[in-house]
Scaffold this motif. Sequence first.
Motif, PDB file in Angstrom:
ATOM      1  N   ARG A   1       0.815  -1.215   0.000  1.00  0.00           N
ATOM      2  CA  ARG A   1       0.000   0.000   0.000  1.00  0.00           C
ATOM      3  C   ARG A   1       0.853   1.271   0.000  1.00  0.00           C
ATOM      4  N   ILE A   2       1.853   1.327  -0.849  1.00  0.00           N
ATOM      5  CA  ILE A   2       2.644   2.550  -0.935  1.00  0.00           C
ATOM      6  C   ILE A   2       2.340   3.263  -2.237  1.00  0.00           C
ATOM      7  N   ASN A   3       2.483   4.568  -2.219  1.00  0.00           N
ATOM      8  CA  ASN A   3       2.282   5.377  -3.416  1.00  0.00           C
ATOM      9  C   ASN A   3       3.292   4.982  -4.484  1.00  0.00           C
ATOM     10  N   PRO A   4       2.843   4.817  -5.745  1.00  0.00           N
ATOM     11  CA  PRO A   4       3.780   4.431  -6.807  1.00  0.00           C
ATOM     12  C   PRO A   4       4.956   5.382  -6.971  1.00  0.00           C
ATOM     13  N   GLN A   5       4.813   6.625  -6.499  1.00  0.00           N
ATOM     14  CA  GLN A   5       5.893   7.598  -6.628  1.00  0.00           C
ATOM     15  C   GLN A   5       6.833   7.597  -5.425  1.00  0.00           C
ATOM     16  N   SER A   6       6.528   6.793  -4.417  1.00  0.00           N
ATOM     17  CA  SER A   6       7.317   6.801  -3.178  1.00  0.00           C
ATOM     18  C   SER A   6       8.425   5.755  -3.229  1.00  0.00           C
ATOM     19  N   SER A   7       9.446   5.980  -2.429  1.00  0.00           N
ATOM     20  CA  SER A   7      10.560   5.043  -2.321  1.00  0.00           C
ATOM     21  C   SER A   7      10.452   4.249  -1.025  1.00  0.00           C
ATOM     22  N   ASP A   8      10.767   2.955  -1.108  1.00  0.00           N
ATOM     23  CA  ASP A   8      10.764   2.119   0.095  1.00  0.00           C
ATOM     24  C   ASP A   8      12.178   1.864   0.611  1.00  0.00           C
ATOM     25  N   ARG A   9      13.145   2.663   0.144  1.00  0.00           N
ATOM     26  CA  ARG A   9      14.547   2.421   0.477  1.00  0.00           C
ATOM     27  C   ARG A   9      14.791   2.469   1.984  1.00  0.00           C
ATOM     28  N   GLU A  10      14.291   3.488   2.672  1.00  0.00           N
ATOM     29  CA  GLU A  10      14.552   3.624   4.108  1.00  0.00           C
ATOM     30  C   GLU A  10      13.923   2.470   4.888  1.00  0.00           C
ATOM     31  N   LEU A  11      12.719   2.048   4.492  1.00  0.00           N
ATOM     32  CA  LEU A  11      12.071   0.937   5.175  1.00  0.00           C
ATOM     33  C   LEU A  11      12.883  -0.344   4.997  1.00  0.00           C
ATOM     34  N   ARG A  12      13.357  -0.583   3.779  1.00  0.00           N
ATOM     35  CA  ARG A  12      14.154  -1.789   3.533  1.00  0.00           C
ATOM     36  C   ARG A  12      15.479  -1.737   4.301  1.00  0.00           C
ATOM     37  N   GLU A  13      16.072  -0.566   4.410  1.00  0.00           N
ATOM     38  CA  GLU A  13      17.315  -0.440   5.181  1.00  0.00           C
ATOM     39  C   GLU A  13      17.058  -0.739   6.651  1.00  0.00           C
ATOM     40  N   PHE A  14      15.953  -0.207   7.175  1.00  0.00           N
ATOM     41  CA  PHE A  14      15.589  -0.451   8.574  1.00  0.00           C
ATOM     42  C   PHE A  14      15.416  -1.943   8.828  1.00  0.00           C
ATOM     43  N   LEU A  15      14.691  -2.616   7.935  1.00  0.00           N
ATOM     44  CA  LEU A  15      14.448  -4.048   8.104  1.00  0.00           C
ATOM     45  C   LEU A  15      15.717  -4.854   7.874  1.00  0.00           C
TER      46      LEU A  15
END
Length: 210
Positions: free
Chosen positions: A143-157
């Motif tokens: 459920r993320i906006n197509p224009q958003s980046s998930d980089r920080e979340l993946r780094e956290f995990l």
Amino acid sequence: MRYAVVYLKGGVGKTTLATHLAAHFARSAPSLLIDADPQESSATWAAWRQEHEALPKPTTVRLRGKAVFDEGRSLAENYQNTVIDAGGHDGAGLRNALLAADRVVVPMGISGFDGAVFDDFMDLFNTAQDFNQGLEMRVVVNRINPQSSDRELREFLGERNVHVMERVVHERRVFQHAIGDGLTIEEYKPRNGSAIHEMGQLYREITEWK
């Protein structure tokens, strides 16, 4: 295989993911959907789905508290795949879902992400592993906006050695429309090719989970 779709936060798409996964499994073999959430959103979806006679339907039951483990595991023996949808808070339903499952699928978004909530969830997961030693977990960025980046979340995990599935599922209104009709996005018309493609790749990742 028993899958629990759980997290300690509402609005991350647990029910949408659980119902889609159960319907996907039902296309090839009998599947069971356990609604362990007092809001009963999965059971409501299943009731709406009964209106579509030609569609494959997971057997759906409502279970609460310890029954999620006791009755859920017994019922699951009659099905190739079981999906458990638990509520978005710490409670008996979620804890027993973790004990009953073989695999845990955790949908997480980047909007309103709270690292403390995830760490609290990991405490619950690790405790469940003490009793359910084969339990495994993977995160779905959902459920993320197509224009958003998930980089920080993946780094956290990644810092916590958490396995994150490659496929990201983006926020699209078609999911709400489909669920409201007792359908999945593969069955809803007009068809949304991007959403169908993303879910198809996610199904593949989950079923190829070794």
